[in-house]
Design an enzyme around this catalytic site. Sequence first.
Site, PDB file in Angstrom:
ATOM      1  N   GLU A  64       0.822  -1.211   0.000  1.00  0.00           N
ATOM      2  CA  GLU A  64       0.000   0.000   0.000  1.00  0.00           C
ATOM      3  C   GLU A  64       0.858   1.264   0.000  1.00  0.00           C
ATOM      4  OE1 GLU A  64      -3.215   0.429   2.850  1.00  0.00           O
ATOM      5  OE2 GLU A  64      -3.649   2.381   1.962  1.00  0.00           O
ATOM      6  N   ASP A  79      -0.496  -5.043   3.125  1.00  0.00           N
ATOM      7  CA  ASP A  79      -1.078  -3.838   3.714  1.00  0.00           C
ATOM      8  C   ASP A  79      -0.528  -3.757   5.140  1.00  0.00           C
ATOM      9  OD1 ASP A  79      -2.609  -1.750   4.625  1.00  0.00           O
ATOM     10  OD2 ASP A  79      -4.411  -2.430   3.595  1.00  0.00           O
ATOM     11  N   ILE A  81      -0.855  -1.622   7.623  1.00  0.00           N
ATOM     12  CA  ILE A  81      -1.912  -1.367   8.611  1.00  0.00           C
ATOM     13  C   ILE A  81      -3.211  -1.174   7.847  1.00  0.00           C
ATOM     14  CG2 ILE A  81      -2.780   0.194  10.393  1.00  0.00           C
ATOM     15  CD1 ILE A  81      -0.001   0.580  11.355  1.00  0.00           C
ATOM     16  N   ASP A  82      -4.045  -2.211   7.852  1.00  0.00           N
ATOM     17  CA  ASP A  82      -5.359  -2.102   7.223  1.00  0.00           C
ATOM     18  C   ASP A  82      -6.332  -1.646   8.306  1.00  0.00           C
ATOM     19  OD1 ASP A  82      -7.196  -2.406   5.035  1.00  0.00           O
ATOM     20  OD2 ASP A  82      -8.045  -4.052   6.191  1.00  0.00           O
ATOM     21  N   THR A  84      -6.299   2.035   8.987  1.00  0.00           N
ATOM     22  CA  THR A  84      -5.496   3.133   9.558  1.00  0.00           C
ATOM     23  C   THR A  84      -6.382   4.104  10.355  1.00  0.00           C
ATOM     24  OG1 THR A  84      -3.942   2.929   7.725  1.00  0.00           O
ATOM     25  CG2 THR A  84      -3.829   4.957   8.976  1.00  0.00           C
ATOM     26  N   ASP A 207      -6.084  -4.610   0.314  1.00  0.00           N
ATOM     27  CA  ASP A 207      -7.117  -4.682   1.365  1.00  0.00           C
ATOM     28  C   ASP A 207      -7.703  -6.090   1.464  1.00  0.00           C
ATOM     29  OD1 ASP A 207      -7.065  -1.838   1.818  1.00  0.00           O
ATOM     30  OD2 ASP A 207      -8.397  -1.544   0.105  1.00  0.00           O
TER      31      ASP A 207
HETATM   32  P1  2AM Z   1      -6.767   1.243   4.928  1.00  0.00           P
HETATM   33  O1  2AM Z   1      -7.195   1.561   6.285  1.00  0.00           O
HETATM   34  O2  2AM Z   1      -5.545   0.394   4.842  1.00  0.00           O
HETATM   35  O3  2AM Z   1      -6.658   2.462   4.026  1.00  0.00           O
HETATM   36  C1  2AM Z   1     -12.443   0.299   5.222  1.00  0.00           C
HETATM   37  O4  2AM Z   1     -13.552   0.747   4.571  1.00  0.00           O
HETATM   38  C2  2AM Z   1     -11.463  -0.357   4.264  1.00  0.00           C
HETATM   39  O5  2AM Z   1     -11.267   0.471   3.112  1.00  0.00           O
HETATM   40  C3  2AM Z   1     -10.112  -0.542   4.879  1.00  0.00           C
HETATM   41  O6  2AM Z   1      -9.640  -1.791   4.492  1.00  0.00           O
HETATM   42  C4  2AM Z   1      -9.282   0.601   4.311  1.00  0.00           C
HETATM   43  O7  2AM Z   1      -7.911   0.321   4.233  1.00  0.00           O
HETATM   44  C5  2AM Z   1      -9.883   0.689   2.927  1.00  0.00           C
HETATM   45  N1  2AM Z   1      -9.733   1.981   2.303  1.00  0.00           N
HETATM   46  C6  2AM Z   1     -10.359   3.101   2.585  1.00  0.00           C
HETATM   47  N2  2AM Z   1      -9.990   4.111   1.771  1.00  0.00           N
HETATM   48  C7  2AM Z   1      -9.090   3.589   0.956  1.00  0.00           C
HETATM   49  C8  2AM Z   1      -8.298   4.106  -0.091  1.00  0.00           C
HETATM   50  N3  2AM Z   1      -8.367   5.367  -0.446  1.00  0.00           N
HETATM   51  N4  2AM Z   1      -7.468   3.266  -0.703  1.00  0.00           N
HETATM   52  C9  2AM Z   1      -7.399   1.985  -0.331  1.00  0.00           C
HETATM   53  N5  2AM Z   1      -8.103   1.424   0.647  1.00  0.00           N
HETATM   54  C10 2AM Z   1      -8.936   2.231   1.281  1.00  0.00           C
HETATM   55 CA    CA Z   2      -6.052  -1.283   3.502  1.00  0.00          CA
END
Ligand code: 2AM
Ligand code: CA
Length: 253
Positions: A64, A79, A81-82, A84, A207
């Site tokens: 990511e 990823d 930290i999924d 964040t 994700d």
């Molecule tokens: P992340 O926290 O690693 O960004 C929650 O709705 C999910 O959507 C999480 O897995 C989050 O991952 C992902 N997510 C939200 N906005 C994103 C973005 N702009 N790009 C990629 N993943 C996203």
């Molecule tokens: Ca993610």
Amino acid sequence: MYTFLKELITEAGAMSLEYKRKLAGLTVSRKSVKDFVTEADVAVERFLVERIQKQYPDHAIFGEESGHHSGGDWRWVIDPIDGTGSFVHDQPFYSVSIGVELRGELMLGAVNNPAMGELFMAEKGNGATCNGRPIRVSQCDTLIDAMLATGFACVRDNLPQNNIKHVNHLLPRIRDIRRTGSAAMDLCYVACGRYDGYWELNLKPYDIAAGTLIVREAGGIVSDFSGGTAKLPGQIIAATPKLYPLLREVLNA
Ligand code: 2AM
Ligand code: CA
């Protein structure tokens, strides 16, 4: 490779927890107005990339935070930290997620949720586990009994395609909805039967890579809204085999 992955993601999870303990002092920057990246995301990804490259110098990596690192037939989709958003708000609903593909086919998946002490793993053809114990999807076969999860990546990205209409359609027809903020964790919760199904829009490969294999190896179905895989990860449904067609019908209504 399974043992290496297990040790690697365990160490990465512990590292993320260390950062979470000193959250107040952490540097948080914005990728966009609602999209954060912390020092922890960057450091955990750097750790993962360095260790994978040292162990398997000819493998490709897609992360990511650092994007594509070229390599051969094997590819690690990571990823750091999924979830964040959950991490930044000091909630336990985040995970480190690592999927490993061979020529595009998912072979290994691991999702570590260190704040709750749970490590989910799957190997193609060999089932899925949580902390070493085999897991299965639930027996749920009706919408009215279904506990579903979703997320709103679309909202964070300010995209026109919006998940609210699906929530409006589904909520009156099901038991309830939960929302952790980590797609990887949501998929693992489908795999172990805590959720009966999950859907989301506008996700990225990192994700869902690990979680997809974990759900499938636990007996669940993962596809895009049409039933294929072409639109993954832009659309994703994960559910028990009996709930899956019912959920898909409402999402396509
Ligand atoms: P992340 O926290 O690693 O960004 C929650 O709705 C999910 O959507 C999480 O897995 C989050 O991952 C992902 N997510 C939200 N906005 C994103 C973005 N702009 N790009 C990629 N993943 C996203
Ligand atoms: Ca993610």
